[in-house]
Motif scaffolding. Sequence first.
Motif, PDB file in Angstrom:
ATOM      1  N   LEU A   6       0.836  -1.195   0.000  1.00  0.00           N
ATOM      2  CA  LEU A   6       0.000   0.000   0.000  1.00  0.00           C
ATOM      3  C   LEU A   6       0.871   1.246   0.000  1.00  0.00           C
ATOM      4  O   LEU A   6       1.871   1.314   0.712  1.00  0.00           O
ATOM      5  CB  LEU A   6      -0.910   0.026   1.225  1.00  0.00           C
ATOM      6  N   SER A   7       0.482   2.241  -0.780  1.00  0.00           N
ATOM      7  CA  SER A   7       1.136   3.543  -0.676  1.00  0.00           C
ATOM      8  C   SER A   7       0.776   4.165   0.663  1.00  0.00           C
ATOM      9  O   SER A   7      -0.177   3.732   1.337  1.00  0.00           O
ATOM     10  CB  SER A   7       0.678   4.454  -1.812  1.00  0.00           C
ATOM     11  N   LEU A   8       1.506   5.170   1.066  1.00  0.00           N
ATOM     12  CA  LEU A   8       1.189   5.818   2.339  1.00  0.00           C
ATOM     13  C   LEU A   8      -0.229   6.393   2.365  1.00  0.00           C
ATOM     14  O   LEU A   8      -0.950   6.214   3.352  1.00  0.00           O
ATOM     15  CB  LEU A   8       2.228   6.884   2.665  1.00  0.00           C
ATOM     16  N   PRO A   9      -0.697   7.072   1.301  1.00  0.00           N
ATOM     17  CA  PRO A   9      -2.097   7.517   1.334  1.00  0.00           C
ATOM     18  C   PRO A   9      -3.077   6.351   1.429  1.00  0.00           C
ATOM     19  O   PRO A   9      -4.094   6.444   2.138  1.00  0.00           O
ATOM     20  CB  PRO A   9      -2.244   8.276   0.013  1.00  0.00           C
ATOM     21  N   GLU A  10      -2.796   5.253   0.744  1.00  0.00           N
ATOM     22  CA  GLU A  10      -3.671   4.080   0.833  1.00  0.00           C
ATOM     23  C   GLU A  10      -3.654   3.491   2.237  1.00  0.00           C
ATOM     24  O   GLU A  10      -4.693   3.065   2.766  1.00  0.00           O
ATOM     25  CB  GLU A  10      -3.245   3.027  -0.184  1.00  0.00           C
ATOM     26  N   LEU A  11      -2.479   3.451   2.841  1.00  0.00           N
ATOM     27  CA  LEU A  11      -2.369   2.952   4.206  1.00  0.00           C
ATOM     28  C   LEU A  11      -3.182   3.803   5.169  1.00  0.00           C
ATOM     29  O   LEU A  11      -3.927   3.280   6.014  1.00  0.00           O
ATOM     30  CB  LEU A  11      -0.902   2.940   4.631  1.00  0.00           C
ATOM     31  N   VAL A  12      -3.045   5.103   5.060  1.00  0.00           N
ATOM     32  CA  VAL A  12      -3.775   6.014   5.942  1.00  0.00           C
ATOM     33  C   VAL A  12      -5.283   5.836   5.759  1.00  0.00           C
ATOM     34  O   VAL A  12      -6.046   5.771   6.735  1.00  0.00           O
ATOM     35  CB  VAL A  12      -3.340   7.462   5.674  1.00  0.00           C
ATOM     36  N   ASP A 248      -3.750  -8.585  -1.659  1.00  0.00           N
ATOM     37  CA  ASP A 248      -4.360  -7.262  -1.607  1.00  0.00           C
ATOM     38  C   ASP A 248      -4.076  -6.641  -0.239  1.00  0.00           C
ATOM     39  O   ASP A 248      -4.354  -7.247   0.809  1.00  0.00           O
ATOM     40  CB  ASP A 248      -5.871  -7.369  -1.818  1.00  0.00           C
ATOM     41  N   GLY A 249      -3.531  -5.441  -0.237  1.00  0.00           N
ATOM     42  CA  GLY A 249      -3.112  -4.822   1.006  1.00  0.00           C
ATOM     43  C   GLY A 249      -4.248  -4.495   1.950  1.00  0.00           C
ATOM     44  O   GLY A 249      -4.116  -4.642   3.172  1.00  0.00           O
ATOM     45  N   HIS A 250      -5.375  -4.059   1.410  1.00  0.00           N
ATOM     46  CA  HIS A 250      -6.517  -3.736   2.271  1.00  0.00           C
ATOM     47  C   HIS A 250      -7.037  -4.989   2.971  1.00  0.00           C
ATOM     48  O   HIS A 250      -7.339  -4.965   4.174  1.00  0.00           O
ATOM     49  CB  HIS A 250      -7.627  -3.086   1.447  1.00  0.00           C
ATOM     50  N   GLU A 251      -7.113  -6.083   2.213  1.00  0.00           N
ATOM     51  CA  GLU A 251      -7.575  -7.343   2.800  1.00  0.00           C
ATOM     52  C   GLU A 251      -6.596  -7.842   3.863  1.00  0.00           C
ATOM     53  O   GLU A 251      -6.998  -8.338   4.924  1.00  0.00           O
ATOM     54  CB  GLU A 251      -7.752  -8.380   1.687  1.00  0.00           C
ATOM     55  N   LEU A 252      -5.307  -7.702   3.585  1.00  0.00           N
ATOM     56  CA  LEU A 252      -4.294  -8.147   4.540  1.00  0.00           C
ATOM     57  C   LEU A 252      -4.349  -7.332   5.821  1.00  0.00           C
ATOM     58  O   LEU A 252      -4.241  -7.881   6.923  1.00  0.00           O
ATOM     59  CB  LEU A 252      -2.907  -8.055   3.904  1.00  0.00           C
ATOM     60  N   LEU A 253      -4.522  -6.026   5.700  1.00  0.00           N
ATOM     61  CA  LEU A 253      -4.583  -5.186   6.891  1.00  0.00           C
ATOM     62  C   LEU A 253      -5.812  -5.539   7.733  1.00  0.00           C
ATOM     63  O   LEU A 253      -5.729  -5.609   8.961  1.00  0.00           O
ATOM     64  CB  LEU A 253      -4.611  -3.706   6.496  1.00  0.00           C
ATOM     65  N   ALA A 254      -6.930  -5.781   7.064  1.00  0.00           N
ATOM     66  CA  ALA A 254      -8.139  -6.169   7.795  1.00  0.00           C
ATOM     67  C   ALA A 254      -7.933  -7.507   8.504  1.00  0.00           C
ATOM     68  O   ALA A 254      -8.356  -7.687   9.655  1.00  0.00           O
ATOM     69  CB  ALA A 254      -9.326  -6.246   6.837  1.00  0.00           C
ATOM     70  N   GLN A 255      -7.290  -8.465   7.827  1.00  0.00           N
ATOM     71  CA  GLN A 255      -7.015  -9.750   8.454  1.00  0.00           C
ATOM     72  C   GLN A 255      -6.090  -9.594   9.648  1.00  0.00           C
ATOM     73  O   GLN A 255      -6.297 -10.204  10.709  1.00  0.00           O
ATOM     74  CB  GLN A 255      -6.391 -10.716   7.455  1.00  0.00           C
TER      75      GLN A 255
END
Length: 265
Positions: A6-12, A248-255
């Motif tokens: 994830l880019s920093l804006p995507e991470l935030v 997928d970074g969003h899915e990984l962060l949620a997990q």
Amino acid sequence: MTVKQLSLPELVEACGQLGVVNVGLWREPVQAYGLQTTAKLVRDAGLTVTTLCRGGFLTAIDPAERAGALDDNRRAVDEAAALGTDTLVLVSGGLPAGSKDLHGARERIADALAVLGPYAEDHGVKLAIEPLHPMFASDRCVVSTLAQALDLAERFPARQVGVTVDTYHIWWDDNAPAQIARAGAGGRLHTFQLADWITPLPEGVLNGRGQIGDGSIDMREWKGYVEAAGYTGAIEVELFNDRLWARDGHELLAQTAARFVEHAG
């Protein structure tokens, strides 16, 4: 680094969606995005930067290399202060090429801390020595146990130098719980990180950290040790894993957030 895809804006944005209010940052993506731009990004999002990673690599013998390392670590301190975190994590460095002298390498780390500790304090930043698993002693970190890290840190005021406790690196050490208590009693528990131990390790071993719950470490047990030692700060999850980074970074962060609640919450 857990979701470096994830880019920093995507991470935030993803942190905001999940209700995550703390984030540990690494220097490379911050530098790529811009230090002041990153500081504004996280500040505007209401995120607290828990730590900056990493400083260190302080074992060089060559005077020019040592001077360069000190300069880089001063920059790291400046970056941490600009991001609003009070903790810079240190990975101390491995053996210089051709050297077999672990003791000498650790003494050079102490020499560097004598310079960097006061500089960090002047900028409102604490240095947190992170011991790494012994498999990294030759090339990344000659500090392999919490006892070794504390032996170095205790030469300096706790407001300057403490330790990082990372489950991935110390879970195997029967002496680690007592060393966590030692660190807590001395006010030197500066940050706590989670990653699981899975086998077989990949070739190169660096990117073999497991998702919480996939491996051998009892996260709630280790959380109990640091809490009993008085730690009340944020808990970071730091995963280096090529297979996780391919997802997928969003899915990984949620997990990852869900696994934290399940195994360490």
